[in-house]
Design an enzyme around this catalytic site. Structure first.
Site, PDB file in Angstrom:
ATOM      1  N   THR A  89     -12.839   0.818  -3.904  1.00 28.18           N
ATOM      2  CA  THR A  89     -12.189   1.365  -2.724  1.00 28.18           C
ATOM      3  C   THR A  89     -13.176   2.160  -1.875  1.00 28.18           C
ATOM      4  O   THR A  89     -14.349   2.303  -2.220  1.00 28.18           O
ATOM      5  CB  THR A  89     -10.991   2.240  -3.151  1.00 28.18           C
ATOM      6  OG1 THR A  89     -10.242   2.610  -1.996  1.00 28.18           O
ATOM      7  CG2 THR A  89     -11.437   3.486  -3.903  1.00 28.18           C
ATOM      8  N   LYS A 143      -9.210   1.544  -9.745  1.00 25.61           N
ATOM      9  CA  LYS A 143      -9.826   1.804  -8.445  1.00 25.61           C
ATOM     10  C   LYS A 143     -10.930   2.844  -8.585  1.00 25.61           C
ATOM     11  O   LYS A 143     -10.727   3.903  -9.177  1.00 25.61           O
ATOM     12  CB  LYS A 143      -8.778   2.300  -7.437  1.00 25.61           C
ATOM     13  CG  LYS A 143      -7.854   1.217  -6.938  1.00 25.61           C
ATOM     14  CD  LYS A 143      -6.844   1.748  -5.937  1.00 25.61           C
ATOM     15  CE  LYS A 143      -7.451   1.955  -4.575  1.00 25.61           C
ATOM     16  NZ  LYS A 143      -6.418   2.330  -3.575  1.00 25.61           N
ATOM     17  N   GLU A 171      -6.119   4.666  -9.563  1.00 27.48           N
ATOM     18  CA  GLU A 171      -7.412   5.201  -9.153  1.00 27.48           C
ATOM     19  C   GLU A 171      -7.966   6.254 -10.110  1.00 27.48           C
ATOM     20  O   GLU A 171      -7.251   7.152 -10.559  1.00 27.48           O
ATOM     21  CB  GLU A 171      -7.276   5.817  -7.744  1.00 27.48           C
ATOM     22  CG  GLU A 171      -8.598   6.136  -7.105  1.00 27.48           C
ATOM     23  CD  GLU A 171      -8.548   6.002  -5.591  1.00 27.48           C
ATOM     24  OE1 GLU A 171      -9.441   6.551  -4.933  1.00 27.48           O
ATOM     25  OE2 GLU A 171      -7.627   5.353  -5.069  1.00 27.48           O
ATOM     26  N   ASP A 191       0.858  -1.188   0.000  1.00 25.19           N
ATOM     27  CA  ASP A 191       0.000   0.000   0.000  1.00 25.19           C
ATOM     28  C   ASP A 191       0.890   1.233   0.000  1.00 25.19           C
ATOM     29  O   ASP A 191       1.043   1.920   1.019  1.00 25.19           O
ATOM     30  CB  ASP A 191      -0.903  -0.035   1.240  1.00 25.19           C
ATOM     31  CG  ASP A 191      -2.017   0.993   1.179  1.00 25.19           C
ATOM     32  OD1 ASP A 191      -2.258   1.542   0.091  1.00 25.19           O
ATOM     33  OD2 ASP A 191      -2.643   1.252   2.219  1.00 25.19           O
TER      34      ASP A 191
END
Length: 318
Positions: A150, A126, A90, A17
Protein backbone atom coordinates in the site's frame (compact mmCIF):
# COMPACT_ATOMS: atom_id res chain seq x y z
CA UNK A 1 -30.57 -3.42 -17.53
CA UNK A 2 -27.14 -3.74 -15.92
CA UNK A 3 -25.58 -0.79 -14.16
CA UNK A 4 -22.00 0.48 -14.36
CA UNK A 5 -20.89 -1.58 -11.38
CA UNK A 6 -22.16 -4.74 -13.05
CA UNK A 7 -20.39 -3.74 -16.27
CA UNK A 8 -17.15 -3.05 -14.42
CA UNK A 9 -17.22 -6.52 -12.87
CA UNK A 10 -16.94 -8.05 -16.37
CA UNK A 11 -13.30 -7.02 -16.76
CA UNK A 12 -12.12 -5.85 -13.32
CA UNK A 13 -12.33 -7.41 -9.87
CA UNK A 14 -14.32 -5.03 -7.67
CA UNK A 15 -13.00 -4.55 -4.14
CA UNK A 16 -14.74 -2.66 -1.32
CA UNK A 17 -12.56 0.04 0.26
CA UNK A 18 -14.35 0.14 3.59
CA UNK A 19 -14.83 -1.44 6.98
CA UNK A 20 -18.60 -1.10 6.67
CA UNK A 21 -20.23 -4.53 6.50
CA UNK A 22 -23.59 -3.24 5.29
CA UNK A 23 -21.99 -1.56 2.28
CA UNK A 24 -20.28 -4.84 1.37
CA UNK A 25 -23.56 -6.74 1.57
CA UNK A 26 -25.23 -4.15 -0.62
CA UNK A 27 -22.60 -3.88 -3.36
CA UNK A 28 -21.31 -7.48 -3.38
CA UNK A 29 -17.57 -6.91 -3.94
CA UNK A 30 -15.25 -9.84 -4.51
CA UNK A 31 -12.60 -8.66 -2.03
CA UNK A 32 -12.36 -5.98 0.66
CA UNK A 33 -9.54 -3.78 1.91
CA UNK A 34 -9.16 -2.09 5.26
CA UNK A 35 -6.66 0.30 6.82
CA UNK A 36 -6.34 2.08 10.18
CA UNK A 37 -8.38 5.06 8.95
CA UNK A 38 -11.27 2.86 7.79
CA UNK A 39 -11.30 0.79 10.98
CA UNK A 40 -11.20 4.00 13.05
CA UNK A 41 -14.16 5.36 11.09
CA UNK A 42 -16.11 2.14 11.55
CA UNK A 43 -15.38 1.61 15.24
CA UNK A 44 -16.74 5.06 16.10
CA UNK A 45 -20.18 3.99 14.88
CA UNK A 46 -22.48 2.47 17.47
CA UNK A 47 -23.24 -0.53 15.26
CA UNK A 48 -19.59 -1.65 15.39
CA UNK A 49 -18.89 -0.80 19.03
CA UNK A 50 -19.85 -4.34 20.17
CA UNK A 51 -16.93 -5.73 18.13
CA UNK A 52 -14.50 -3.73 20.26
CA UNK A 53 -16.28 -4.61 23.50
CA UNK A 54 -16.29 -8.31 22.63
CA UNK A 55 -12.60 -8.19 21.69
CA UNK A 56 -11.75 -6.71 25.10
CA UNK A 57 -13.85 -9.34 26.90
CA UNK A 58 -12.25 -12.15 24.92
CA UNK A 59 -8.70 -10.90 25.65
CA UNK A 60 -8.80 -9.17 29.04
CA UNK A 61 -5.05 -9.38 29.65
CA UNK A 62 -3.95 -8.27 26.18
CA UNK A 63 -1.90 -5.12 25.70
CA UNK A 64 -3.27 -2.26 23.64
CA UNK A 65 -1.35 -3.36 20.53
CA UNK A 66 -2.44 -6.97 21.01
CA UNK A 67 -6.05 -5.86 21.42
CA UNK A 68 -5.80 -3.87 18.21
CA UNK A 69 -4.52 -6.93 16.35
CA UNK A 70 -7.40 -9.02 17.70
CA UNK A 71 -9.82 -6.28 16.66
CA UNK A 72 -8.38 -6.27 13.12
CA UNK A 73 -8.86 -10.04 12.93
CA UNK A 74 -12.42 -9.74 14.22
CA UNK A 75 -13.21 -7.21 11.47
CA UNK A 76 -11.42 -9.35 8.90
CA UNK A 77 -13.27 -12.51 9.88
CA UNK A 78 -16.63 -10.74 9.64
CA UNK A 79 -15.65 -9.39 6.22
CA UNK A 80 -14.68 -12.86 5.00
CA UNK A 81 -18.15 -14.06 5.97
CA UNK A 82 -19.52 -11.50 3.48
CA UNK A 83 -17.11 -11.43 0.53
CA UNK A 84 -16.20 -14.55 -1.47
CA UNK A 85 -12.59 -13.53 -1.96
CA UNK A 86 -9.89 -11.95 0.18
CA UNK A 87 -9.52 -9.33 2.88
CA UNK A 88 -6.50 -7.07 3.34
CA UNK A 89 -5.35 -6.42 6.91
CA UNK A 90 -2.68 -3.83 7.55
CA UNK A 91 0.50 -4.06 9.60
CA UNK A 92 0.85 -1.14 12.02
CA UNK A 93 2.24 1.80 10.02
CA UNK A 94 4.58 2.60 12.90
CA UNK A 95 6.63 -0.38 11.68
CA UNK A 96 6.99 0.97 8.12
CA UNK A 97 10.78 1.32 8.37
CA UNK A 98 11.47 -1.85 10.37
CA UNK A 99 11.77 -4.96 8.22
CA UNK A 100 12.09 -7.47 11.05
CA UNK A 101 9.23 -6.03 13.10
CA UNK A 102 7.00 -5.96 10.01
CA UNK A 103 7.72 -9.64 9.35
CA UNK A 104 6.96 -10.57 12.94
CA UNK A 105 3.70 -8.63 12.99
CA UNK A 106 2.59 -10.11 9.67
CA UNK A 107 3.28 -13.64 10.89
CA UNK A 108 1.36 -12.86 14.06
CA UNK A 109 -1.68 -11.59 12.13
CA UNK A 110 -1.70 -14.65 9.88
CA UNK A 111 -1.41 -16.86 12.94
CA UNK A 112 -4.42 -15.17 14.55
CA UNK A 113 -6.46 -15.67 11.37
CA UNK A 114 -5.49 -19.32 11.19
CA UNK A 115 -6.47 -19.85 14.85
CA UNK A 116 -9.91 -18.55 13.81
CA UNK A 117 -10.05 -21.14 11.04
CA UNK A 118 -9.35 -18.71 8.21
CA UNK A 119 -7.11 -19.88 5.37
CA UNK A 120 -4.10 -17.67 4.66
CA UNK A 121 -5.05 -17.88 0.98
CA UNK A 122 -7.89 -15.46 1.77
CA UNK A 123 -5.69 -12.96 3.62
CA UNK A 124 -3.52 -10.21 2.18
CA UNK A 125 -1.18 -8.50 4.63
CA UNK A 126 -0.94 -4.80 3.82
CA UNK A 127 2.48 -3.21 4.16
CA UNK A 128 3.67 0.30 3.29
CA UNK A 129 5.79 0.37 0.13
CA UNK A 130 9.00 1.56 1.79
CA UNK A 131 12.25 -0.22 0.96
CA UNK A 132 12.05 -1.92 4.35
CA UNK A 133 8.44 -2.92 3.81
CA UNK A 134 9.17 -4.35 0.36
CA UNK A 135 12.05 -6.41 1.78
CA UNK A 136 9.71 -7.73 4.47
CA UNK A 137 7.17 -8.67 1.81
CA UNK A 138 9.81 -10.57 -0.18
CA UNK A 139 10.47 -12.80 2.83
CA UNK A 140 6.80 -13.17 3.72
CA UNK A 141 5.86 -14.15 0.18
CA UNK A 142 8.44 -16.93 0.30
CA UNK A 143 6.68 -18.20 3.44
CA UNK A 144 3.31 -18.29 1.70
CA UNK A 145 2.04 -15.06 3.28
CA UNK A 146 0.57 -12.95 0.51
CA UNK A 147 1.17 -9.22 0.64
CA UNK A 148 -0.68 -6.13 -0.55
CA UNK A 149 1.75 -3.23 -0.87
CA UNK A 150 0.00 0.00 0.00
CA UNK A 151 0.91 3.70 -0.12
CA UNK A 152 2.39 3.20 -3.57
CA UNK A 153 2.84 6.34 -5.67
CA UNK A 154 5.79 5.76 -8.00
CA UNK A 155 7.25 3.48 -10.62
CA UNK A 156 10.27 2.85 -8.39
CA UNK A 157 8.01 1.38 -5.72
CA UNK A 158 6.05 -0.65 -8.26
CA UNK A 159 9.14 -2.21 -9.86
CA UNK A 160 10.72 -2.99 -6.49
CA UNK A 161 7.49 -4.72 -5.45
CA UNK A 162 7.45 -6.68 -8.70
CA UNK A 163 11.04 -7.79 -8.12
CA UNK A 164 10.00 -8.98 -4.65
CA UNK A 165 7.23 -11.01 -6.33
CA UNK A 166 4.54 -9.61 -4.05
CA UNK A 167 0.97 -10.70 -4.61
CA UNK A 168 -0.56 -7.27 -5.14
CA UNK A 169 0.21 -3.56 -5.25
CA UNK A 170 -2.20 -0.70 -4.51
CA UNK A 171 -1.20 2.48 -6.41
CA UNK A 172 -3.11 5.45 -4.98
CA UNK A 173 -4.88 7.27 -7.80
CA UNK A 174 -6.68 9.94 -5.79
CA UNK A 175 -3.77 11.01 -3.66
CA UNK A 176 -1.59 11.46 -6.75
CA UNK A 177 -4.37 13.57 -8.26
CA UNK A 178 -4.57 15.60 -5.02
CA UNK A 179 -0.84 16.39 -5.10
CA UNK A 180 -0.79 17.62 -8.69
CA UNK A 181 -3.96 19.65 -8.22
CA UNK A 182 -2.61 21.32 -5.09
CA UNK A 183 0.75 22.05 -6.68
CA UNK A 184 -0.86 23.55 -9.79
CA UNK A 185 -2.95 25.93 -7.69
CA UNK A 186 -4.83 28.44 -9.80
CA UNK A 187 -3.30 26.98 -12.98
CA UNK A 188 -5.21 23.70 -12.53
CA UNK A 189 -7.84 23.08 -15.21
CA UNK A 190 -10.03 20.16 -14.19
CA UNK A 191 -11.20 19.34 -17.71
CA UNK A 192 -7.62 19.05 -18.94
CA UNK A 193 -6.72 16.65 -16.11
CA UNK A 194 -9.71 14.33 -16.19
CA UNK A 195 -10.17 10.79 -17.47
CA UNK A 196 -7.08 9.34 -19.13
CA UNK A 197 -5.26 12.66 -18.52
CA UNK A 198 -5.74 12.45 -14.75
CA UNK A 199 -2.21 12.25 -13.24
CA UNK A 200 -3.26 9.38 -10.93
CA UNK A 201 -4.79 7.47 -13.82
CA UNK A 202 -1.68 8.05 -15.93
CA UNK A 203 0.52 6.70 -13.14
CA UNK A 204 -1.47 3.47 -12.76
CA UNK A 205 -1.71 3.04 -16.54
CA UNK A 206 2.07 3.30 -16.82
CA UNK A 207 2.55 0.67 -14.11
CA UNK A 208 -0.10 -1.57 -15.69
CA UNK A 209 1.54 -1.41 -19.11
CA UNK A 210 5.01 -2.05 -17.64
CA UNK A 211 3.80 -5.12 -15.76
CA UNK A 212 1.98 -6.56 -18.76
CA UNK A 213 4.89 -5.87 -21.12
CA UNK A 214 7.34 -7.71 -18.85
CA UNK A 215 4.91 -10.49 -17.87
CA UNK A 216 4.93 -9.56 -14.19
CA UNK A 217 2.40 -11.61 -12.25
CA UNK A 218 1.91 -9.14 -9.38
CA UNK A 219 -1.69 -7.93 -9.35
CA UNK A 220 -2.42 -4.21 -9.72
CA UNK A 221 -5.25 -2.72 -7.70
CA UNK A 222 -6.03 0.95 -8.30
CA UNK A 223 -7.00 2.64 -5.03
CA UNK A 224 -7.95 5.94 -3.43
CA UNK A 225 -10.41 7.31 -5.98
CA UNK A 226 -11.77 10.84 -5.86
CA UNK A 227 -14.41 10.54 -8.58
CA UNK A 228 -16.12 8.00 -10.80
CA UNK A 229 -14.25 9.21 -13.88
CA UNK A 230 -10.98 7.90 -12.44
CA UNK A 231 -12.54 4.45 -12.01
CA UNK A 232 -13.96 4.36 -15.53
CA UNK A 233 -10.59 5.47 -16.95
CA UNK A 234 -8.98 2.44 -15.27
CA UNK A 235 -11.63 -0.14 -16.21
CA UNK A 236 -9.74 -3.28 -17.14
CA UNK A 237 -7.18 -2.92 -14.35
CA UNK A 238 -6.72 -6.20 -12.45
CA UNK A 239 -8.62 -4.89 -9.43
CA UNK A 240 -10.06 -1.57 -8.26
CA UNK A 241 -10.81 -0.86 -4.60
CA UNK A 242 -13.72 1.55 -4.35
CA UNK A 243 -15.37 3.48 -1.53
CA UNK A 244 -19.05 2.88 -0.64
CA UNK A 245 -20.00 6.28 -2.04
CA UNK A 246 -18.49 5.57 -5.44
CA UNK A 247 -19.83 2.00 -5.47
CA UNK A 248 -23.28 3.52 -4.98
CA UNK A 249 -22.65 6.02 -7.77
CA UNK A 250 -21.69 3.24 -10.18
CA UNK A 251 -24.72 1.19 -9.13
CA UNK A 252 -27.10 4.03 -9.90
CA UNK A 253 -25.83 4.71 -13.43
CA UNK A 254 -26.64 2.64 -16.51
CA UNK A 255 -24.24 4.24 -18.99
CA UNK A 256 -21.96 1.77 -20.77
CA UNK A 257 -18.39 1.12 -19.64
CA UNK A 258 -15.68 -0.26 -21.89
CA UNK A 259 -12.23 -1.56 -20.85
CA UNK A 260 -9.80 1.36 -20.84
CA UNK A 261 -6.67 -0.72 -20.13
CA UNK A 262 -5.77 -3.33 -22.72
CA UNK A 263 -3.63 -6.46 -22.42
CA UNK A 264 -4.23 -7.97 -25.86
CA UNK A 265 -0.78 -7.25 -27.32
CA UNK A 266 1.55 -6.29 -24.44
CA UNK A 267 4.64 -7.46 -26.32
CA UNK A 268 4.15 -4.59 -28.76
CA UNK A 269 4.59 -1.98 -26.03
CA UNK A 270 7.93 -0.15 -26.22
CA UNK A 271 8.87 -0.21 -22.54
CA UNK A 272 12.39 -0.95 -21.34
CA UNK A 273 12.96 -2.85 -18.08
CA UNK A 274 13.99 -0.82 -15.05
CA UNK A 275 16.83 -2.08 -12.84
CA UNK A 276 16.16 -1.51 -9.14
CA UNK A 277 18.37 -1.97 -6.11
CA UNK A 278 18.30 -0.12 -2.81
CA UNK A 279 20.41 2.77 -4.04
CA UNK A 280 18.46 3.29 -7.27
CA UNK A 281 15.14 2.86 -5.45
CA UNK A 282 15.97 5.56 -2.93
CA UNK A 283 17.35 7.87 -5.61
CA UNK A 284 14.37 7.44 -7.95
CA UNK A 285 11.93 8.02 -5.11
CA UNK A 286 13.91 11.05 -3.96
CA UNK A 287 13.72 12.50 -7.47
CA UNK A 288 9.94 12.05 -7.43
CA UNK A 289 8.67 14.86 -5.18
CA UNK A 290 5.08 13.66 -5.36
CA UNK A 291 5.97 10.06 -4.49
CA UNK A 292 8.25 11.07 -1.64
CA UNK A 293 5.79 13.52 -0.10
CA UNK A 294 2.70 11.33 -0.43
CA UNK A 295 4.44 8.26 0.99
CA UNK A 296 5.59 10.19 4.05
CA UNK A 297 2.23 11.90 4.43
CA UNK A 298 0.36 8.59 4.10
CA UNK A 299 2.45 6.88 6.75
CA UNK A 300 1.97 9.83 9.12
CA UNK A 301 -1.79 9.74 8.58
CA UNK A 302 -2.06 5.99 9.21
CA UNK A 303 0.12 6.33 12.31
CA UNK A 304 -2.08 9.13 13.63
CA UNK A 305 -5.19 7.00 13.15
CA UNK A 306 -3.50 4.01 14.79
CA UNK A 307 -2.75 6.18 17.81
CA UNK A 308 -6.41 7.26 17.92
CA UNK A 309 -7.44 3.60 17.79
CA UNK A 310 -5.08 2.89 20.69
CA UNK A 311 -6.78 5.62 22.74
CA UNK A 312 -10.26 4.30 21.96
CA UNK A 313 -9.16 0.83 23.07
CA UNK A 314 -7.63 2.18 26.26
CA UNK A 315 -10.74 4.19 27.06
CA UNK A 316 -12.95 1.16 26.44
CA UNK A 317 -10.79 -0.95 28.77
CA UNK A 318 -10.86 1.62 31.56
Amino acid sequence: MSNQLDELRKFTTVVADTGDFQSMREHRPTDATTNPSLILKAIQKEVYRPLLEQTIRDHPNASTSQTLDHLLIKFGKQILDIVPGRVSTEVDARLSFDTDATIQRARHLIGLYEKEGMSRDRILIKIASTWEGINAARILQNEGIKCNMTLLFSMAQAVACANAQVQLISPFVGRIYDWYKKNAGNDWIEEDNAGVNDPGVKSVTRIFNYFKKHDIKTEIMGASFRNKGQIIALAGCDLLTISPELLASLSSNNEAIQPALNTENPSELDIDPIAINEASFRFMLNEDAMGTEKLAEGIRAFVADSIKLDRIIEQARA
